[in-house]
Design a protein around this motif. Structure first.
Motif, mmCIF file in Angstrom:
data_model
loop_
_atom_site.group_PDB
_atom_site.id
_atom_site.type_symbol
_atom_site.label_atom_id
_atom_site.label_comp_id
_atom_site.label_asym_id
_atom_site.label_seq_id
_atom_site.Cartn_x
_atom_site.Cartn_y
_atom_site.Cartn_z
ATOM 1 N N SER A 113 0.839 -1.217 0.000
ATOM 2 C CA SER A 113 0.000 0.000 0.000
ATOM 3 C C SER A 113 0.865 1.256 0.000
ATOM 4 N N ILE A 114 1.987 1.232 0.716
ATOM 5 C CA ILE A 114 2.897 2.386 0.714
ATOM 6 C C ILE A 114 3.479 2.580 -0.688
ATOM 7 N N LEU A 115 3.850 1.508 -1.342
ATOM 8 C CA LEU A 115 4.381 1.580 -2.705
ATOM 9 C C LEU A 115 3.332 2.138 -3.679
ATOM 10 N N ALA A 116 2.082 1.713 -3.544
ATOM 11 C CA ALA A 116 1.014 2.224 -4.408
ATOM 12 C C ALA A 116 0.776 3.714 -4.158
ATOM 13 N N GLU A 117 0.849 4.135 -2.901
ATOM 14 C CA GLU A 117 0.670 5.548 -2.560
ATOM 15 C C GLU A 117 1.799 6.387 -3.167
ATOM 16 N N GLN A 118 3.040 5.901 -3.112
ATOM 17 C CA GLN A 118 4.167 6.626 -3.702
ATOM 18 C C GLN A 118 4.018 6.737 -5.217
ATOM 19 N N GLN A 119 3.552 5.679 -5.839
ATOM 20 C CA GLN A 119 3.345 5.731 -7.287
ATOM 21 C C GLN A 119 2.259 6.745 -7.648
ATOM 22 N N LEU A 120 1.211 6.820 -6.847
ATOM 23 C CA LEU A 120 0.134 7.782 -7.090
ATOM 24 C C LEU A 120 0.646 9.212 -6.929
ATOM 25 N N LEU A 121 1.468 9.461 -5.919
ATOM 26 C CA LEU A 121 2.032 10.796 -5.711
ATOM 27 C C LEU A 121 2.936 11.189 -6.888
ATOM 28 N N LEU A 123 2.687 10.120 -9.941
ATOM 29 C CA LEU A 123 1.804 10.350 -11.075
ATOM 30 C C LEU A 123 1.172 11.739 -11.010
ATOM 31 N N GLU A 124 0.762 12.154 -9.799
ATOM 32 C CA GLU A 124 0.190 13.489 -9.622
ATOM 33 C C GLU A 124 1.225 14.567 -9.913
ATOM 34 N N LYS A 125 2.481 14.340 -9.473
ATOM 35 C CA LYS A 125 3.543 15.317 -9.748
ATOM 36 C C LYS A 125 3.755 15.461 -11.254
ATOM 37 N N GLU A 126 3.830 14.345 -11.945
ATOM 38 C CA GLU A 126 4.015 14.396 -13.394
ATOM 39 C C GLU A 126 2.845 15.110 -14.076
ATOM 40 N N PHE A 127 1.645 14.877 -13.603
ATOM 41 C CA PHE A 127 0.469 15.536 -14.188
ATOM 42 C C PHE A 127 0.531 17.045 -13.990
ATOM 43 N N LYS A 128 0.931 17.471 -12.787
ATOM 44 C CA LYS A 128 1.044 18.910 -12.514
ATOM 45 C C LYS A 128 2.141 19.540 -13.373
ATOM 46 N N LEU A 129 3.266 18.825 -13.548
ATOM 47 C CA LEU A 129 4.343 19.355 -14.390
ATOM 48 C C LEU A 129 3.889 19.483 -15.843
ATOM 49 N N GLN A 130 3.174 18.501 -16.308
ATOM 50 C CA GLN A 130 2.667 18.569 -17.679
ATOM 51 C C GLN A 130 1.660 19.711 -17.835
ATOM 52 N N GLN A 131 0.809 19.890 -16.843
ATOM 53 C CA GLN A 131 -0.186 20.973 -16.910
ATOM 54 C C GLN A 131 0.518 22.326 -16.893
ATOM 55 N N GLY A 132 1.539 22.486 -16.058
ATOM 56 C CA GLY A 132 2.302 23.731 -16.016
ATOM 57 C C GLY A 132 3.017 23.983 -17.333
ATOM 58 N N ALA A 133 3.569 22.935 -17.920
ATOM 59 C CA ALA A 133 4.252 23.083 -19.210
ATOM 60 C C ALA A 133 3.261 23.472 -20.295
ATOM 61 N N ASN A 134 2.068 22.896 -20.250
ATOM 62 C CA ASN A 134 1.030 23.239 -21.226
ATOM 63 C C ASN A 134 0.589 24.697 -21.071
ATOM 64 N N ASP A 135 0.488 25.170 -19.846
ATOM 65 C CA ASP A 135 0.100 26.572 -19.614
ATOM 66 C C ASP A 135 1.167 27.515 -20.166
#
Length: 151
Positions: A113-121, A123-135
């Motif tokens: 569960s800790i490993l899954a939580e780290q992977q989710l975090l 993924l969220e970081k990558e999504f925010k970076l992509q959104q910032g790059a798109n902006d």
């Protein structure tokens, strides 16, 4: 009730009979071959050492040297030590089993569960970076209004 009987050794009785016969008869002259002479290379160790005798047989032979009361004390002490070590090993094995199974049943799902939580975090970081790059790209793509300057 225990009844004790004395058993006579046959060799002793024959030796005693021979001694009594020789003492009543004429004195016996013994040859020099009857006496054992000790060579220079013979030693007491070699005389006492029997190659066929094992260590266990020697220890068993010590039984006659130690009095029964002390044998009983040594036996009870050895039995107590054996039982203590045996029970300690058994308890240590049981505790090891308990800790190992507990770690497997609780630790493995927790680590997954800790490993899954780290992977989710991540993924969220990558999504925010992509959104910032798109902006940034979106703001750079819009044409700037041209200013008309008349000269």
């Amino acid at each position: 009730m225990v009844k004790l009987t004395q058993i006579e050794d046959e060799q002793e009785t024959t030796f005693q009979e021979q001694q009594s016969k020789t003492s009543t008869d004429a004195p016996v002259v013994q040859d020099e071959d009857d006496f054992e002479t000790e060579d220079e290379d013979d030693s007491d160790f070699e005389d006492d050492f029997n190659e066929d005798e094992t260590i266990v047989e020697r220890i068993i032979a010590l039984k006659d040297i130690i009095p029964p009361a002390q044998r009983s004390q040594v036996s009870s002490l050895a039995s107590y030590a054996y039982n203590t070590v045996s029970s300690s090993i058994t308890k240590a094995g049981s505790l090891t089993w308990i800790f190992t199974t507990s770690a497997l049943l609780l630790g493995v799902p927790l680590s997954l569960s800790i490993l899954a939580e780290q992977q989710l975090l991540e993924l969220e970081k990558e999504f925010k970076l992509q959104q910032g790059a798109n902006d940034i790209l979106a703001s750079g793509e819009q044409p700037q209004p041209a200013t008309a300057t008349t000269a």
